[in-house]
Motif scaffolding. Structure first.
Motif, PDB file in Angstrom:
ATOM      1  N   VAL A 210     -12.208  98.940  -2.208  1.00 46.92           N
ATOM      2  CA  VAL A 210     -12.597  98.602  -0.833  1.00 46.92           C
ATOM      3  C   VAL A 210     -13.037  97.140  -0.767  1.00 46.92           C
ATOM      4  O   VAL A 210     -12.636  96.390   0.126  1.00 46.92           O
ATOM      5  CB  VAL A 210     -13.739  99.529  -0.337  1.00 46.92           C
ATOM      6  CG1 VAL A 210     -14.217  99.094   1.041  1.00 46.92           C
ATOM      7  CG2 VAL A 210     -13.287 100.979  -0.305  1.00 46.92           C
ATOM      8  N   ARG A 211     -13.820  96.728  -1.768  1.00 45.50           N
ATOM      9  CA  ARG A 211     -14.316  95.351  -1.794  1.00 45.50           C
ATOM     10  C   ARG A 211     -13.146  94.363  -1.889  1.00 45.50           C
ATOM     11  O   ARG A 211     -13.117  93.354  -1.185  1.00 45.50           O
ATOM     12  CB  ARG A 211     -15.260  95.179  -2.988  1.00 45.50           C
ATOM     13  CG  ARG A 211     -16.007  93.878  -2.983  1.00 45.50           C
ATOM     14  CD  ARG A 211     -17.024  93.831  -4.104  1.00 45.50           C
ATOM     15  NE  ARG A 211     -17.790  92.601  -4.070  1.00 45.50           N
ATOM     16  CZ  ARG A 211     -17.396  91.474  -4.625  1.00 45.50           C
ATOM     17  NH1 ARG A 211     -16.237  91.423  -5.245  1.00 45.50           N
ATOM     18  NH2 ARG A 211     -18.149  90.390  -4.559  1.00 45.50           N
ATOM     19  N   ASN A 212     -12.182  94.678  -2.770  1.00 43.62           N
ATOM     20  CA  ASN A 212     -11.017  93.795  -2.922  1.00 43.62           C
ATOM     21  C   ASN A 212     -10.203  93.724  -1.638  1.00 43.62           C
ATOM     22  O   ASN A 212      -9.708  92.657  -1.261  1.00 43.62           O
ATOM     23  CB  ASN A 212     -10.137  94.268  -4.082  1.00 43.62           C
ATOM     24  CG  ASN A 212     -10.771  93.992  -5.431  1.00 43.62           C
ATOM     25  OD1 ASN A 212     -11.516  93.029  -5.580  1.00 43.62           O
ATOM     26  ND2 ASN A 212     -10.497  94.847  -6.399  1.00 43.62           N
ATOM     27  N   ALA A 213     -10.057  94.881  -0.966  1.00 40.41           N
ATOM     28  CA  ALA A 213      -9.318  94.903   0.296  1.00 40.41           C
ATOM     29  C   ALA A 213     -10.018  94.013   1.321  1.00 40.41           C
ATOM     30  O   ALA A 213      -9.384  93.239   2.046  1.00 40.41           O
ATOM     31  CB  ALA A 213      -9.203  96.332   0.821  1.00 40.41           C
ATOM     32  N   GLN A 214     -11.359  94.118   1.335  1.00 38.94           N
ATOM     33  CA  GLN A 214     -12.188  93.319   2.232  1.00 38.94           C
ATOM     34  C   GLN A 214     -11.991  91.830   1.986  1.00 38.94           C
ATOM     35  O   GLN A 214     -11.996  91.024   2.909  1.00 38.94           O
ATOM     36  CB  GLN A 214     -13.639  93.675   1.935  1.00 38.94           C
ATOM     37  CG  GLN A 214     -14.487  93.978   3.117  1.00 38.94           C
ATOM     38  CD  GLN A 214     -15.812  94.604   2.663  1.00 38.94           C
ATOM     39  OE1 GLN A 214     -15.930  95.149   1.561  1.00 38.94           O
ATOM     40  NE2 GLN A 214     -16.798  94.525   3.520  1.00 38.94           N
TER      41      GLN A 214
END
Lengths: 91, 230
Positions: free
Chosen positions: B94-98
């Motif tokens: 999720v963090r990487n997508a963000q």
């Protein structure tokens, strides 16, 4: 959220798992269940607050989450109030 | 609907902004709130089952103790750690997508899928062993140690199979959703402006992890040491 928070939560969850397993090997009598439940609940709260980003969520999300656990509490309290107080059967 | 969609000028707004939302921020809040509404029903669903388990545990502490003693805490413990790792990789996805890191998102989602698969593999080994030991409720249920307690131990095993089975079903659904998200991340659908699907998928995955945290404590650990204390 900064990267270190995710790893700190992960470390806490792993420690909690090892702790709950270790505690289960010792018989603490009446305290067995409360301790295991306390550790499991703490782990759940960590996951909800940080992995599920609730700590940075709008108030409305907080209300929904708190309400859902409130209803779970109602379910538990009312049911146990019945089953644990039936005099015709001693548990 | 399709007529309206075709008529409005292209690239006027973000391709994944749906028309009934003002902006992506509002859409994101609505998505996460909707997921939490669903998780509320899930909390009450698993909560109700665990409550029933708990009442019978108070009624039949000896049988519950014996039932829990049939579980292999090592398998359960390994699976708990495996799921926690998968939750970490999910959160990092999720963090990487963000942050708009496309390949890092894909890698973390694949890692989550691999750990989820590991969990199911270990679970299937456990299921096979229980099946061979005659611990599946029904006509083939075998319990010779304490015949008087056999029906009650069978009840424990019914809860065991129902709870872990429903949890495993959630894992299989989660794996399906992950494959979908890996495909979307690969196609480059996500970035700082739009990552709601990964975030919402993450909420589901973490919830399933939380359910397991409680199942591990209830089915494998608690009654093993202190069943006789109620």
């Amino acid at each position: 959220m900064p990267l270190w928070i995710y790893f700190a939560v992960f470390a806490a969850l792993t420690a909690g798992t090892l702790l709950t397993w270790w505690v289960s090997t010792i018989d603490l009598g009446m305290l067995n269940t409360p301790i295991a439940l306390f550790i499991a609940t703490t782990k759940a709260v960590l996951v909800i607050l940080f992995f599920m980003h609730v700590i940075h969520s709008p108030r409305l999300t907080w209300v929904v989450i708190i309400a859902s656990f409130l209803w779970l509490g109602v379910l538990f309290v009312l049911t146990f109030a019945d089953y644990l107080t039936r005099t015709w059967k001693i548990y | 609907m399709s007529v309206v969609t075709n008529e409005h000028p292209a690239h006027e707004h973000h391709p994944f902004l749906q028309h009934h939302f003002e902006d992506l921020g509002q859409q994101h809040e609505a998505s996460t709130l909707g997921m939490w509404m669903f998780l509320t029903t899930e909390i009450l669903f698993f909560g109700g089952l665990l409550m029933a388990y708990w009442i019978y545990r108070i009624m039949y502490p000896d049988a519950w103790s014996l039932g829990a003693a049939q579980q292999h805490a090592l398998y359960g413990g390994i699976n708990t750690i495996v799921l926690i790792i998968s939750s970490l990789t999910m959160a990092l996805a999720v963090r990487n997508a963000q942050l708009g890191k496309r390949m890092a998102t894909v890698r973390m989602l694949v890692a989550t899928l691999v750990f989820g698969g590991t969990f199911l593999l270990v679970k299937s080994i456990e299921y096979t062993q229980h099946w061979r030991e005659g611990l599946f409720p029904g006509v083939h249920f075998t319990w010779n140690e304490t015949p008087a307690l056999a029906p009650k131990v069978q009840l424990f095993m019914t809860f065991y199979w129902s709870l872990t089975g429903l949890h495993a079903l959630h894992m299989v659904i989660g794996a399906g959703l992950l494959i979908w998200m890996i495909w979307r991340a690969w196609r480059g659908h996500f970035g700082p402006e739009y990552y709601s699907p990964v975030e919402v998928m993450g909420l589901y995955w973490h919830f399933v992890d939380i359910v397991w945290i409680f199942l591990f404590a209830f089915l494998y650990l608690i009654p093993a040491a202190g069943g006789h204390h109620g």
